[in-house]
Design a protein around this motif. Structure first.
Motif, PDB file in Angstrom:
ATOM      1  N   LYS A  87      17.309  31.356  33.432  1.00 55.91           N
ATOM      2  CA  LYS A  87      18.369  32.329  32.899  1.00 55.91           C
ATOM      3  C   LYS A  87      17.941  33.558  32.150  1.00 55.91           C
ATOM      4  CE  LYS A  87      21.932  28.799  33.759  1.00 55.91           C
ATOM      5  NZ  LYS A  87      22.820  27.846  33.202  1.00 55.91           N
ATOM      6  N   MET A  88      17.121  33.017  31.059  1.00 64.52           N
ATOM      7  CA  MET A  88      16.814  34.118  30.419  1.00 64.52           C
ATOM      8  C   MET A  88      15.727  35.012  30.927  1.00 64.52           C
ATOM      9  SD  MET A  88      15.807  31.599  27.075  1.00 64.52           S
ATOM     10  CE  MET A  88      15.383  32.960  26.122  1.00 64.52           C
ATOM     11  N   CYS A  89      15.040  34.783  31.757  1.00 66.84           N
ATOM     12  CA  CYS A  89      14.077  35.585  32.609  1.00 66.84           C
ATOM     13  C   CYS A  89      15.175  36.533  33.430  1.00 66.84           C
ATOM     14  CB  CYS A  89      13.211  35.002  33.772  1.00 66.84           C
ATOM     15  SG  CYS A  89      12.149  34.191  33.045  1.00 66.84           S
ATOM     16  N   GLU A 121       9.739  33.880  21.616  1.00 62.82           N
ATOM     17  CA  GLU A 121      10.848  33.566  21.575  1.00 62.82           C
ATOM     18  C   GLU A 121      10.945  31.988  21.310  1.00 62.82           C
ATOM     19  OE1 GLU A 121       9.712  35.784  23.655  1.00 62.82           O
ATOM     20  OE2 GLU A 121      11.042  37.571  23.648  1.00 62.82           O
ATOM     21  N   ALA A 122      11.987  31.537  20.660  1.00 63.51           N
ATOM     22  CA  ALA A 122      12.113  30.347  20.309  1.00 63.51           C
ATOM     23  C   ALA A 122      12.350  29.297  21.648  1.00 63.51           C
ATOM     24  CB  ALA A 122      13.489  30.114  19.457  1.00 63.51           C
ATOM     25  N   PRO A 123      13.389  29.804  22.552  1.00 64.35           N
ATOM     26  CA  PRO A 123      12.993  29.053  23.890  1.00 64.35           C
ATOM     27  C   PRO A 123      11.699  28.465  24.387  1.00 64.35           C
ATOM     28  CG  PRO A 123      14.885  30.574  24.003  1.00 64.35           C
ATOM     29  CD  PRO A 123      13.971  30.911  22.706  1.00 64.35           C
ATOM     30  N   ILE A 124      10.812  29.452  24.367  1.00 55.43           N
ATOM     31  CA  ILE A 124       9.572  29.168  24.885  1.00 55.43           C
ATOM     32  C   ILE A 124       8.773  28.191  24.302  1.00 55.43           C
ATOM     33  CG2 ILE A 124       7.222  30.349  25.329  1.00 55.43           C
ATOM     34  CD1 ILE A 124       8.318  33.007  26.079  1.00 55.43           C
ATOM     35  N   ARG A 125       8.954  28.342  22.832  1.00 56.06           N
ATOM     36  CA  ARG A 125       8.306  27.246  22.000  1.00 56.06           C
ATOM     37  C   ARG A 125       8.933  25.980  22.114  1.00 56.06           C
ATOM     38  NH1 ARG A 125       8.922  31.429  18.098  1.00 56.06           N
ATOM     39  NH2 ARG A 125      10.352  30.166  17.130  1.00 56.06           N
TER      40      ARG A 125
END
Length: 190
Positions: A87-89, A121-125
């Protein structure tokens, strides 16, 4: 003395991991070459290329963005992306990260051990991603897209392996150009 033995052991371990990843890069290059030489349909080629590359290199997820008519990067294919990252992509949340690749005009390689990791970005980590690899897809000097891969393992690459990985982006760029030219020629023939 024990410190020297540990140091030697860790160097050997790192060299062994680098060698293993080097072999995987050669396998990935070979597989992508096979795909682009046997497939002319763009979507099929992109799907097979992302699957083959992440499988060969041992990444858990990957995606390909291509520039659209307005020069914006658009998600074209993805494999195994968690729903939140997908969704972020699609919402364009990773433009800053992609801009870094476009600005460098070279691949971006970030692991959880690199200084740049904290800027992700926090969601990646939060997705427990330990290695992020973004390869520019080039046609000549123009970047026409990005091949992104992520792993929950730390992938150790040396300079030669990273150069091999860059070649995958060059191969995809040439194949995309060939596919688009074939479509144009078909259109003129009718």
């Amino acid at each position: 003395m024990a410190a020297d033995e540990f140091s030697g052991y860790f160097k050997m371990q790192k060299m062994s991991r680098e060698k293993e990843e080097f072999v995987k890069t050669l396998i990935a290059l070979n597989r992508v070459s096979g795909i682009i030489n046997s497939t002319t349909a763009e979507d099929e080629m992109l799907e097979k290329a992302v699957k083959s590359t992440i499988d060969s290199l041992g990444f858990e997820m990957g995606c390909i963005y291509l520039k659209d008519d307005s020069e914006e990067l658009t998600l074209r294919v993805h494999r195994n992306l968690p729903e939140n990252l997908k969704k972020m992509c699609m919402a364009g949340m990773f433009k800053d990260l992609f801009s870094k690749t476009l600005e460098k005009r070279n691949l971006v390689y970030i692991t959880s051990e690199s200084a740049e990791y904290d800027s992700l970005e926090a969601p990646i980590r939060a997705s427990n991603i330990k290695t992020l690899l973004i390869l520019p897809i080039k046609r000549g000097n123009d970047i026409i897209g990005l091949l992104n891969m992520a792993s929950q393992q730390i992938k150790t690459y040396n300079k030669v392996s990273l150069e091999n990985l860059s070649s995958i982006g060059l191969q995809l760029g040439i194949a995309l150009e060939r596919s688009r030219l074939a479509i144009k020629l078909e259109g003129k023939g009718h």
